[in-house]
Design a protein around this motif. Structure first.
Motif, mmCIF file in Angstrom:
data_model
loop_
_atom_site.group_PDB
_atom_site.id
_atom_site.type_symbol
_atom_site.label_atom_id
_atom_site.label_comp_id
_atom_site.label_asym_id
_atom_site.label_seq_id
_atom_site.Cartn_x
_atom_site.Cartn_y
_atom_site.Cartn_z
ATOM 1 N N ILE A 140 0.829 -1.205 0.000
ATOM 2 C CA ILE A 140 0.000 0.000 0.000
ATOM 3 C C ILE A 140 0.863 1.255 0.000
ATOM 4 N N ILE A 141 1.822 1.307 0.919
ATOM 5 C CA ILE A 141 2.644 2.516 1.035
ATOM 6 C C ILE A 141 3.759 2.553 -0.008
ATOM 7 N N GLY A 142 3.875 1.479 -0.788
ATOM 8 C CA GLY A 142 4.881 1.431 -1.839
ATOM 9 C C GLY A 142 4.345 1.759 -3.219
ATOM 10 N N GLN A 143 3.047 2.061 -3.303
ATOM 11 C CA GLN A 143 2.459 2.432 -4.590
ATOM 12 C C GLN A 143 3.076 3.732 -5.101
ATOM 13 N N LYS A 144 3.282 3.813 -6.420
ATOM 14 C CA LYS A 144 3.951 4.983 -7.002
ATOM 15 C C LYS A 144 3.241 6.284 -6.664
ATOM 16 N N GLU A 145 1.908 6.305 -6.786
ATOM 17 C CA GLU A 145 1.160 7.533 -6.526
ATOM 18 C C GLU A 145 1.198 7.889 -5.045
ATOM 19 N N PHE A 146 1.190 6.882 -4.196
ATOM 20 C CA PHE A 146 1.286 7.120 -2.754
ATOM 21 C C PHE A 146 2.615 7.784 -2.423
ATOM 22 N N ILE A 147 3.688 7.241 -2.985
ATOM 23 C CA ILE A 147 5.020 7.803 -2.729
ATOM 24 C C ILE A 147 5.142 9.200 -3.323
ATOM 25 N N ARG A 148 4.564 9.405 -4.507
ATOM 26 C CA ARG A 148 4.647 10.727 -5.154
ATOM 27 C C ARG A 148 3.971 11.788 -4.302
#
Length: 220
Positions: A140-148
Motif C-alpha cells: 500500500i505505502i509502496g504504490q507509485k502515486e502514494f510515494i509521489r
C-alpha cells in the motif's frame, strides 16, 4: 474553493494574536469560519462517494476550534493561526484513523491523514496488524502515486523496540512509530483555486487503502 480573505484573516491573526484584535475583527473571523466550513461540507459530500460511512458526518463533528488551550503551553497566544478539519468514522474525537485538511497560510497547508498519538490499546492493535500483514501494508505505502504524494509514513518513533517485538522484524520501523501519518503540501494559491476540493479528494482517495488498513485493526 476558499476565499482569499480567509487566508488574509489567518495571516493577520498570526501577527495580532490577542483578544482585543480578535474582538475588533470578529466579523472577519465569522466570514472566514463560514468559508472554511463550506469547504468542509463539500469535502464531506465528496468523501461520501469514496467512503459512504463518512457521508453522515456533520461539519461540527469535523472542524477544530480556533481557540487554544493554553493551560499547559509555554505559548500563551489565545488563538490558532490555522483552521483544521478531521474526517473519520465517529468524528474528530473518534479512535479511528481518518483524513485531515489543515489550512495555514505561509506555505503550511496540507491534506493528510492517518492516526495521531492513539491510546495505547489502539496503537497495540495497529502494531499487530502491521506485523501480521506487513506485505500488504508495504504494498500500500509502496504504490507509485502514494510515494509521489506523501513520500513516506511519518510519526514520532520510540527509541527502543516495543515489548514483544525484535529489532530484526522487517516492519520494526513502523512498529516503533507512535503515530502513523502522511501528508501532502497544499500551496496558498492552490487553496483558493476552484479545483481545491477535487484536489483534496483525489489526495484522500490515494490515501484510502492506508486508512482502511489502519482501521482494519480496530474492527471486531
Amino acid at each position: 474553493m476558499l476565499q482569499r480573505s480567509t487566508l488574509k484573516f489567518l495571516k493577520d491573526l498570526r501577527l495580532h494574536n490577542n483578544k482585543p484584535w480578535f474582538d475588533d475583527n470578529r466579523a472577519q473571523y465569522q466570514q472566514a469560519k463560514e468559508d472554511f466550513e463550506s469547504l468542509v461540507q463539500q469535502i464531506i459530500d465528496g468523501l461520501a462517494k469514496i467512503d459512504p460511512a463518512l457521508g453522515s458526518l456533520q461539519v461540527k463533528d469535523c472542524v477544530f476550534r480556533i481557540y487554544k488551550d493554553v493551560r499547559f503551553s509555554k505559548d500563551k497566544t489565545p488563538y490558532k493561526a490555522n483552521m483544521g478539519a478531521s474526517f473519520s468514522k465517529g468524528g474528530k474525537k473518534s479512535p479511528y484513523a481518518g483524513y485531515y485538511f489543515h489550512l495555514e497560510p505561509g506555505g503550511n497547508s496540507f491534506a493528510g491523514g492517518g492516526i495521531w498519538m492513539p491510546e495505547a490499546p489502539v496503537l497495540k492493535k495497529m502494531r499487530q496488524e502491521i506485523d501480521y500483514n506487513f506485505p500488504e501494508f508495504e504494498s500500500i505505502i509502496g504504490q507509485k502515486e502514494f510515494i509521489r504524494l506523501f513520500g513516506k509514513v511519518n510519526g514520532d518513533s520510540l527509541k527502543t523496540v516495543p515489548q514483544g517485538y525484535h529489532e530484526d522484524n522487517p516492519a520494526i520501523a513502523y512498529i516503533k512509530l507512535k503515530s502513523l501519518i502522511v501528508s501532502h503540501h497544499v500551496p496558498d494559491e492552490a487553496a483558493i483555486q476552484p479545483t481545491i476540493v477535487r484536489d483534496i479528494l483525489r489526495t484522500f482517495a490515494t490515501m484510502q487503502p492506508f486508512i482502511n488498513f489502519l482501521n482494519s485493526a480496530l474492527h471486531e
